[in-house]
Design an enzyme around this catalytic site. Structure first.
Site, PDB file in Angstrom:
ATOM      1  N   GLU A 147       0.596   9.510  -8.611  1.00  0.00           N
ATOM      2  CA  GLU A 147       1.867   9.890  -9.243  1.00  0.00           C
ATOM      3  C   GLU A 147       1.985   9.358 -10.667  1.00  0.00           C
ATOM      4  O   GLU A 147       3.071   8.966 -11.099  1.00  0.00           O
ATOM      5  CB  GLU A 147       3.076   9.378  -8.433  1.00  0.00           C
ATOM      6  CG  GLU A 147       3.175   9.898  -7.020  1.00  0.00           C
ATOM      7  CD  GLU A 147       4.339   9.233  -6.280  1.00  0.00           C
ATOM      8  OE1 GLU A 147       5.500   9.420  -6.678  1.00  0.00           O
ATOM      9  OE2 GLU A 147       4.065   8.497  -5.313  1.00  0.00           O
ATOM     10  N   TRP A 186      -3.044   3.143  -6.005  1.00  0.00           N
ATOM     11  CA  TRP A 186      -4.276   3.767  -6.507  1.00  0.00           C
ATOM     12  C   TRP A 186      -4.058   4.607  -7.774  1.00  0.00           C
ATOM     13  O   TRP A 186      -4.793   5.560  -8.023  1.00  0.00           O
ATOM     14  CB  TRP A 186      -4.935   4.652  -5.427  1.00  0.00           C
ATOM     15  CG  TRP A 186      -4.710   4.191  -4.030  1.00  0.00           C
ATOM     16  CD1 TRP A 186      -5.200   3.031  -3.488  1.00  0.00           C
ATOM     17  CD2 TRP A 186      -3.948   4.825  -2.989  1.00  0.00           C
ATOM     18  NE1 TRP A 186      -4.789   2.917  -2.183  1.00  0.00           N
ATOM     19  CE2 TRP A 186      -4.023   4.003  -1.843  1.00  0.00           C
ATOM     20  CE3 TRP A 186      -3.212   6.011  -2.917  1.00  0.00           C
ATOM     21  CZ2 TRP A 186      -3.389   4.330  -0.640  1.00  0.00           C
ATOM     22  CZ3 TRP A 186      -2.581   6.331  -1.717  1.00  0.00           C
ATOM     23  CH2 TRP A 186      -2.679   5.497  -0.598  1.00  0.00           C
ATOM     24  N   ASP A 190     -10.111   3.285  -4.060  1.00  0.00           N
ATOM     25  CA  ASP A 190     -10.720   2.165  -3.323  1.00  0.00           C
ATOM     26  C   ASP A 190     -12.171   1.935  -3.733  1.00  0.00           C
ATOM     27  O   ASP A 190     -12.948   2.875  -3.856  1.00  0.00           O
ATOM     28  CB  ASP A 190     -10.699   2.466  -1.821  1.00  0.00           C
ATOM     29  CG  ASP A 190      -9.339   2.189  -1.202  1.00  0.00           C
ATOM     30  OD1 ASP A 190      -8.362   1.995  -1.966  1.00  0.00           O
ATOM     31  OD2 ASP A 190      -9.267   2.164   0.030  1.00  0.00           O
ATOM     32  N   ASP A 217       0.822  -1.207   0.000  1.00  0.00           N
ATOM     33  CA  ASP A 217       0.000   0.000   0.000  1.00  0.00           C
ATOM     34  C   ASP A 217       0.864   1.267   0.000  1.00  0.00           C
ATOM     35  O   ASP A 217       2.100   1.192  -0.018  1.00  0.00           O
ATOM     36  CB  ASP A 217      -0.920  -0.064   1.238  1.00  0.00           C
ATOM     37  CG  ASP A 217      -2.323   0.428   0.936  1.00  0.00           C
ATOM     38  OD1 ASP A 217      -2.465   1.302   0.068  1.00  0.00           O
ATOM     39  OD2 ASP A 217      -3.271  -0.044   1.588  1.00  0.00           O
TER      40      ASP A 217
HETATM   41  C1  GLA Z   1      -5.938   1.210   1.352  1.00  0.00           C
HETATM   42  C2  GLA Z   1      -6.074   0.191   0.227  1.00  0.00           C
HETATM   43  C3  GLA Z   1      -7.200  -0.787   0.555  1.00  0.00           C
HETATM   44  C4  GLA Z   1      -6.916  -1.478   1.888  1.00  0.00           C
HETATM   45  C5  GLA Z   1      -6.719  -0.438   2.994  1.00  0.00           C
HETATM   46  C6  GLA Z   1      -6.224  -1.079   4.272  1.00  0.00           C
HETATM   47  O1  GLA Z   1      -7.031   2.057   1.411  1.00  0.00           O
HETATM   48  O2  GLA Z   1      -6.298   0.824  -1.004  1.00  0.00           O
HETATM   49  O3  GLA Z   1      -7.341  -1.747  -0.479  1.00  0.00           O
HETATM   50  O4  GLA Z   1      -5.777  -2.298   1.758  1.00  0.00           O
HETATM   51  O5  GLA Z   1      -5.773   0.554   2.605  1.00  0.00           O
HETATM   52  O6  GLA Z   1      -6.020  -0.136   5.295  1.00  0.00           O
END
Ligand code: GLA
Length: 377
Positions: free
Chosen positions: A164, A161, A183, A126
């Site tokens: 950058e 996500w 997300d 992450d």
């Molecule tokens: C981010 C990730 C999610 C999940 C959460 C866990 O938001 O994009 O997929 O892994 O963190 O805290």
């Protein structure tokens, strides 16, 4: 390690969030086998955030929370492996994970070693709490290098996500898949939104490093950690079809210990999964169709190994539509002397042969998914 088709599996986050423990993981491993998910191709069982203690040990290593995982992570990994599955875990490039547990910044090599010792096969990485002046571009490379040198094949699942402009550099890092969207949450707006986010990135998807549209919400029914409202069965079918046709990894997010028949039928539709896992893994593309009221509408097309063609229609609107696809748009048409023989992958019906054009009806929020054979006209 080269990964040829999008990884398939299950991840704890969407339903369970921080409420994870050894028993849940063991029961989920059992359910992956008993329900047939493993045999349908779902092989990775991934524990997301919130699995560790809040502090590292005196050697600077991450420690699994003994209240949640009393037998330790190695034992959990062994159990998952004994079921013929692969084991995934989670960390982050910052000083703390998104849920504020210790994370791998400046501990990349020691953590990769720990994961390898435990028998981890997959690492979701992450992007929260990164120190100022450190780019994701550097930190993902550090972990990519650490994993490549840890002595075990560990699939590197980058989760930044799409920040950058990571489509421009993520392949430098050794990532095998990368989160190309924000997300997901369990409702129709989120599915629409992530699909839109993905459209500009389709050309960056490819074998070896897949665009990851985020974990599936199919079957969540509004329950659990990201269950904000839920979707209808029809909407889940559309969601699954888009993720499959666009070539995303498919990581299940519902509680698979209690799946409805409808959820199982979506997640284990062999023909839709076969399109996702097509060995040629060609890019999906959009072509225009014509509707009665001349609203611009798209069909989504993917050429498959062996010459078949996958076609998807997805209705994000509130009214039924009858888009008409001209065969010239997919490289055929009258002069080719060829036609397509069409199979509907959700009804299992043979829809016949189309030479000049094909008109289909798509209900609001629904989809049509087809596999077509090229035949003589
Ligand atoms: C981010 C990730 C999610 C999940 C959460 C866990 O938001 O994009 O997929 O892994 O963190 O805290």
């Amino acid at each position: 390690m080269i990964v040829k088709t999008p990884p398939l599996g299950w991840n704890s986050w969407n339903t369970f969030g921080p409420n994870i423990n050894e028993q849940l993981i063991r029961e989920t491993a059992d359910a992956m086998v008993e329900t047939g998910l493993r045999d349908a191709g779902y092989e990775y069982l991934v524990i997301d955030d919130c699995w560790s203690l809040r502090e590292r040990n005196e050697k600077g290593e991450l420690v699994a929370d003994p209240a949640k995982f009393p037998s330790g992570m190695k034992a959990v990994a062994d159990y998952v492996h004994s079921k013929g599955l692969k084991f995934g875990m989670y960390s982050c490039d910052g000083t703390m994970t998104c849920a504020r547990y210790p994370s791998s910044f400046d501990h990349e090599f020691i953590d990769a070693k720990t994961f390898a010792e435990w028998g981890v096969d997959f690492l979701k990485y992450d992007n929260c709490n990164r120190p100022l002046n450190y780019s994701g571009r550097l930190l993902y490379k550090r972990m990519g290098l650490a994993l490549a040198n840890c002595g075990r094949d560990i699939l590197f699942s980058a989760c930044n996500w799409g920040a950058e402009e990571s489509q421009n550099w993520i392949k430098e890092t050794g990532a095998h898949m990368w989160r190309s969207t924000g997300d997901i949450v369990d409702n129709w707006d989120s599915i629409k939104n992530l699909t839109e986010q993905q459209m500009r990135l389709l050309a960056t998807n490819g074998q070896g490093c897949f665009n990851d549209m985020d974990m599936l919400v199919v079957g969540m029914g509004g329950k659990g950690n990201v269950g904000f409202g839920g979707c209808t069965v029809e909407e889940y079918r559309t969601h699954f079809s888009i993720w499959a046709l666009f070539g995303s990894p498919l990581m299940i997010g519902c509680d698979i210990r209690n799946m409805s028949q409808e959820t199982k039928e979506i997640l284990m539709n062999k023909e839709v999964l076969a399109i996702n896992q097509d060995p040629a893994y060609r890019q999906v593309f959009a072509v225009p169709t014509i509707t009665e009221d001349l609203i611009a509408w798209k069909a989504w097309v993917r050429y498959l190994e062996g010459g078949d063609i996958a076609i998807g229609f997805f209705n994000f609107g509130e009214n039924p539509v009858n888009p008409c696809l001209a065969m010239t748009e997919i490289g055929l048409g009258r002069v080719s002397g060829k036609a397509i023989q069409v199979r509907d992958l959700w009804t299992g019906e043979d829809l016949g042969v189309y030479r000049d054009h094909m008109e289909v009806r798509v209900e609001p929020h629904a989809c049509r998914m087809m596999r077509c054979k090229v035949v003589d006209a």
